[in-house]
Design a protein around this motif. Structure first.
Motif, mmCIF file in Angstrom:
data_model
loop_
_atom_site.group_PDB
_atom_site.id
_atom_site.type_symbol
_atom_site.label_atom_id
_atom_site.label_comp_id
_atom_site.label_asym_id
_atom_site.label_seq_id
_atom_site.Cartn_x
_atom_site.Cartn_y
_atom_site.Cartn_z
ATOM 1 N N ARG A 198 0.846 -1.202 0.000
ATOM 2 C CA ARG A 198 0.000 0.000 0.000
ATOM 3 C C ARG A 198 0.879 1.250 0.000
ATOM 4 O O ARG A 198 0.566 2.246 -0.673
ATOM 5 C CB ARG A 198 -0.906 -0.003 1.222
ATOM 6 N N GLY A 205 1.973 2.572 -3.258
ATOM 7 C CA GLY A 205 0.950 3.123 -4.149
ATOM 8 C C GLY A 205 0.241 2.080 -4.980
ATOM 9 O O GLY A 205 -0.434 2.421 -5.957
ATOM 10 N N SER A 252 -2.624 -0.365 -6.056
ATOM 11 C CA SER A 252 -4.076 -0.292 -5.865
ATOM 12 C C SER A 252 -4.564 -1.495 -5.064
ATOM 13 O O SER A 252 -3.930 -2.561 -5.046
ATOM 14 C CB SER A 252 -4.791 -0.246 -7.216
ATOM 15 N N GLU A 253 -5.698 -1.328 -4.411
ATOM 16 C CA GLU A 253 -6.231 -2.366 -3.524
ATOM 17 C C GLU A 253 -6.488 -3.672 -4.259
ATOM 18 O O GLU A 253 -6.314 -4.743 -3.694
ATOM 19 C CB GLU A 253 -7.523 -1.880 -2.851
ATOM 20 N N ASP A 254 -6.892 -3.614 -5.509
ATOM 21 C CA ASP A 254 -7.197 -4.848 -6.232
ATOM 22 C C ASP A 254 -5.927 -5.614 -6.626
ATOM 23 O O ASP A 254 -6.005 -6.742 -7.115
ATOM 24 C CB ASP A 254 -8.042 -4.564 -7.480
ATOM 25 N N SER A 296 2.431 2.436 -10.858
ATOM 26 C CA SER A 296 1.711 3.497 -11.594
ATOM 27 C C SER A 296 2.297 4.874 -11.319
ATOM 28 O O SER A 296 2.436 5.278 -10.155
ATOM 29 C CB SER A 296 0.231 3.486 -11.182
ATOM 30 N N ALA A 314 0.971 7.591 -8.533
ATOM 31 C CA ALA A 314 0.261 6.961 -7.416
ATOM 32 C C ALA A 314 0.760 7.544 -6.096
ATOM 33 O O ALA A 314 1.936 7.921 -5.959
ATOM 34 C CB ALA A 314 0.481 5.454 -7.443
#
Length: 648
Positions: free
Chosen positions: A473, A476, A478-480, A496, A499
Motif C-alpha cells: 500500500r 501506491g 491499488s487495492e485490487d 503506476s 500513485a
C-alpha cells in the motif's frame, strides 16, 4: 489429482498438548506453501486439525470432572486461536470427533474386517500411556519407551490386528520406485532401513473399552475402540470426501504434501501407506519430514522447560517477523537452532536494516521531493538494468525454491536483491541528486528502487502477509493488486506513475536483545597440596586437564545412509542417527569403505564440533577412526548399544 492442484496437510495436533513452536512451524510452513501456490494460480487446499481421542484425553477429562468431548471443546480453542493470531489460511479444520470423520473410520474398519484384513488375537507387550503405543521388550531403551523415555507397563489382552505385514515387500518396492514419496532423501533411507531390517509385524488397531473408552467404537465389536493412530491418519482422506463425495476426493487426492515432524515418520511412511494399499487408495505424492527446532544443541522438551511459546514471541516481535524467522532459519529436513539472540540478530539484519530501512529511505525521499507521488518510468541505465535483472531472476528462483522445498534458499535470494538495491541506492546518492536539483535522475533512482521493493514485497508476501500488505500500500499499489500475482512479479516498471506513496511508521523497528548478566564468579580459594601438585602437569607440553577433555562430546551413532560427495574421491556424505536426531557428516573415508558397507555400523562421533562445509556439503560432526601405515579403521562399539549413548 490434476497436475495444477495443490493439497497440503499438517499433522492433526493432539488436543491435550499446548501449542508450541513445533506446532507453529509446521502450520506456518503449510500456510506459506499454500499462499505461494495460490499466487501461482494453482487450485489449493490446506488442511489442519486436531486429534481428539485417546487415553490422555480421557484421563484429563476425568481429572477435570467433565466429559471427554467437553474437554476437547475446551482445549481445541488453543490451536484455533493461535492459528488466527498467526494468520493461518487453512481451507478446512478437521476434528476427529466430528461425525464426518468417525463414520469414515468405521466404514474403513468394516470393509477391512469383512475382507479378512483385520483379525483378532491375544497380544502381550509393553504399553506407553503418553505415546499410546505398544512396544516389544527389545524395542525398549533401559526398560523405558524408546520415543518419550518414560516408564511402560506390561499388558496382555485380546486385540484386533490389521495385516500390515503382508504389504512389506510392496511398500519397499513402491518407495524404491517413487523417490519423491518420502523426502528428504535421508528420511527415505531411514524408512527403507526400518523395513529391510526385520519382518514387519501386524498393527494392533484396537483398545478394550475396559481400559480406554474414549475412541471410535469398532463397528464389529462394541467392546473395543480404535487405536488412535489408525483413527487419526484417516483424517487426510475423510476431510476431502473419501466415500462421501467422489468429485471432491478426485479433485484433491492424492495429497501433494503431508508435512510432518521427523518423530512421526514411521506412522506416516509405514502405517499410513499400508492402510491405503489395503483400502485400494492411491498413496500421497510426498510425505515430507522436517527437522526439529533446538535450543542451542538441545531438543526442546517440556521436561527441560525450554519450549518456545509462540504467543510470547508474537507479542514481543510481531507475527510476521516470527513467521519469517521460522521459514528463513531452517533448511527443510535439517534441525535448526532457535534462541532469542539468533532471532533478534536475523530480525535486525534482514528486516529492520535491509528491507525496512530501504523502504523508509526511498519513500521519504519521494514524499519530500515529489509530493509523495510515484515518479514516472524513466529510461533504464546499466545500473538499473543490473538491478532489474537480479530482481526479476529472484521471482524465478523463489518459484523454484517453493517447488523444491527450499524456502530458506528462496528467501535468501530475495533478501540478496534487497541488499543489492541498498547498494544501488547508496551508489547513486539520491540525497546528492536532491540537493543539486537533478530531479530527473533522482526520480529514476527512486522509481527503480521502488520497483525492487514491489517485487520483494510480493515474493515475501506469503511469509509476511500483514507487513507486506502495508508495504505494498505504501508503494501506491491499488487495492485490487495488493495480493500479488506471480506473473506480475516477473515484470519491471509495473508501478503506476503519480500513485500516492506514503509510509506512516517503520515497518520493522529495531529490536533490542539484552543478555542476562553473567553470574559473579565464586571467590578464589587457596589450592590444596594435591591441587598444587596437579598444577605442575599443566606446564607439560601435550598434557591436558580433565576439564579440557570434557569439552569434547562423544556419542554413539548409527550410520543409516551413505553416498559419495560429488567431485571428490575421498569424501562420503553420511546420515547418522544420534538418539532421535539425524545428522549429516562428511568424512574422508571413501578410499577405505564403500557406502553400502557402512550402513548399520555403530560408530563414535564428536557431536559438538563446529559445522564445516566440505566441497559444498555441510558436515555436523566427526567420526573417530584410527590409521596406521595406510590402513584406516572406524572406531565402533564392541556390542549393541543405543545410538546417542555418551562416550567417556
Amino acid at each position: 489429482m490434476g497436475h495444477n492442484s495443490f493439497y497440503v496437510t499438517t499433522p492433526i495436533y493432539y488436543v491435550n498438548d499446548k501449542p508450541h513452536i513445533g506446532h507453529a512451524y509446521t502450520t506456518i510452513l503449510a500456510d506459506v506453501l499454500a499462499r505461494y501456490h495460490r499466487l501461482m494460480d494453482e487450485p489449493t487446499h490446506f488442511l489442519t486439525g486436531t486429534d481428539e481421542h485417546g487415553q490422555k484425553v480421557q484421563q484429563a477429562a476425568k481429572a477435570n470432572n467433565v466429559s471427554p468431548l467437553e474437554h476437547c471443546n475446551n482445549t481445541v480453542v488453543r490451536f484455533q486461536e493461535l492459528w488466527q493470531r498467526l494468520g493461518i489460511t487453512h481451507d478446512d479444520f478437521i476434528r476427529t470427533t466430528e461425525p464426518r470423520h468417525t463414520q469414515i473410520v468405521q466404514a474403513i474398519l468394516s470393509d477391512l474386517h469383512e475382507r479378512g484384513l483385520i483379525y483378532s488375537a491375544s497380544y502381550k507387550g509393553w504399553y506407553c500411556v503418553p505415546c499410546e503405543r505398544f512396544y516389544t521388550e527389545k524395542d525398549l531403551v533401559d526398560g523405558e519407551c524408546p520415543e518419550c523415555h518414560r516408564n511402560t507397563e506390561e499388558l496382555e489382552e485380546r486385540s484386533y490386528f490389521f495385516k500390515m505385514s503382508q504389504y512389506q515387500d510392496r511398500l519397499i518396492d513402491y518407495i524404491e520406485s517413487h523417490p519423491e514419496f518420502i523426502q528428504p532423501a535421508h528420511r527415505r533411507q531411514e524408512t527403507l532401513g526400518f523395513l529391510k531390517k526385520q519382518p514387519l509385524g501386524d498393527l494392533c488397531i484396537s483398545r478394550p473399552k475396559a481400559r480406554l473408552s474414549w475412541g471410535i467404537e469398532l463397528p464389529f465389536d462394541h467392546d473395543y475402540v480404535t487405536y488412535v493412530w489408525f483413527d487419526a491418519l484417516v483424517n487426510y482422506i475423510s476431510a476431502v470426501g473419501y466415500r462421501t463425495n467422489n468429485a471432491l476426493f478426485s479433485q484433491w487426492w492424492p495429497a501433494s504434501y503431508h508435512l510432518i515432524g521427523k518423530d512421526i515418520l514411521t506412522t506416516h511412511t509405514v502405517y499410513w501407506p499400508t492402510m491405503l494399499m489395503a483400502m485400494g487408495v492411491e498413496l500421497p505424492k510426498t510425505v515430507f519430514a522436517h527437522g526439529w527446532w533446538l535450543v542451542g544443541d538441545t531438543k526442546m522438551s517440556k521436561s527441560l522447560n525450554n519450549v518456545v511459546n509462540p504467543m510470547a514471541m508474537i507479542d514481543q516481535y510481531g507475527v510476521d517477523a516470527f513467521r519469517y524467522f521460522l521459514m528463513a532459519g531452517m533448511s527443510l529436513g535439517q534441525d535448526a537452532s532457535f534462541t532469542e539472540k539468533i532471532f533478534v540478530e536475523r530480525y535486525n539484519a534482514d528486516l529492520a536494516n535491509d528491507l525496512g530501512n530501504l523502504a523508509s529511505r526511498a519513500i521519504k525521499m519521494i514524499e519530500r521531493n515529489f509530493a509523495g507521488l510515484m515518479p514516472p518510468c524513466a529510461e533504464i541505465g546499466d545500473d538499473e538494468r543490473e538491478l532489474a535483472t537480479l530482481c526479476l531472476a529472484a521471482a524465478g528462483s523463489m518459484a523454484e525454491a517453493v517447488k523444491n522445498m527450499q524456502l530458506d534458499n528462496g528467501l535468501a535470494t530475495v533478501l540478496a536483491t534487497v541488499r543489492e538495491a541498498n547498494r544501488y541506492f547508496d551508489k547513486m546518492k539520491p540525497w546528492v541528486l536532491a540537493k543539486s536539483g537533478d530531479l530527473a535522475t533522482l526520480g529514476r533512482v527512486l522509481r527503480h528502487t521502488m520497483e525492487c521493493l514491489r517485487i520483494a514485497s510480493g515474493l515475501l508476501y506469503p511469509c509476511m502477509p500483514e507487513k507486506m500488505t502495508i508495504l505494498r500500500r505504501a508503494l501506491g499499489i491499488s487495492e485490487d493488486a495488493i495480493t500479488p500475482h506471480m506473473p506480475r512479479l516477473s515484470q519491471w516498471n509495473v508501478l503506476s506513475e503519480g500513485a500516492k506513496v506514503a509510509l506512516d511508521e517503520a515497518l520493522f523497528p529495531r529490536a533490542e536483545y539484552k543478555e542476562d548478566a553473567p553470574a559473579a564468579a565464586p571467590p578464589a580459594m587457596a589450592p590444596t597440596p594435591k591441587e598444587k601438585a596437579s598444577k605442575k602437569g599443566d606446564a607439560v607440553p601435550g598434557v591436558i586437564s580433565i576439564a579440557e577433555v570434557g569439552k569434547v562430546k562423544l556419542q554413539t551413532a548409527e550410520i543409516i545412509a551413505a553416498e559419495p560427495v560429488a567431485n571428490s574421491d575421498k569424501l562420503l556424505k553420511l546420515q547418522v542417527r544420534i538418539d532421535q536426531d539425524l545428522r549429516q557428516i562428511v568424512s574422508g573415508i571413501a578410499k577405505f569403505y564403500s557406502p553400502d558397507s557402512l550402513i548399520g555400523k555403530h560408530v563414535i562421533v564428536i557431536t559438538n564440533l563446529k559445522p564445516a562445509v566440505l566441497r559444498g556439503v555441510e558436515s555436523n560432526g566427526m567420526l573417530l577412526a584410527a590409521e596406521h601405515q595406510g590402513v584406516l579403521r572406524l572406531i565402533t562399539t564392541d556390542g549393541p548399544i543405543p545410538s546417542g549413548a555418551s562416550v567417556g
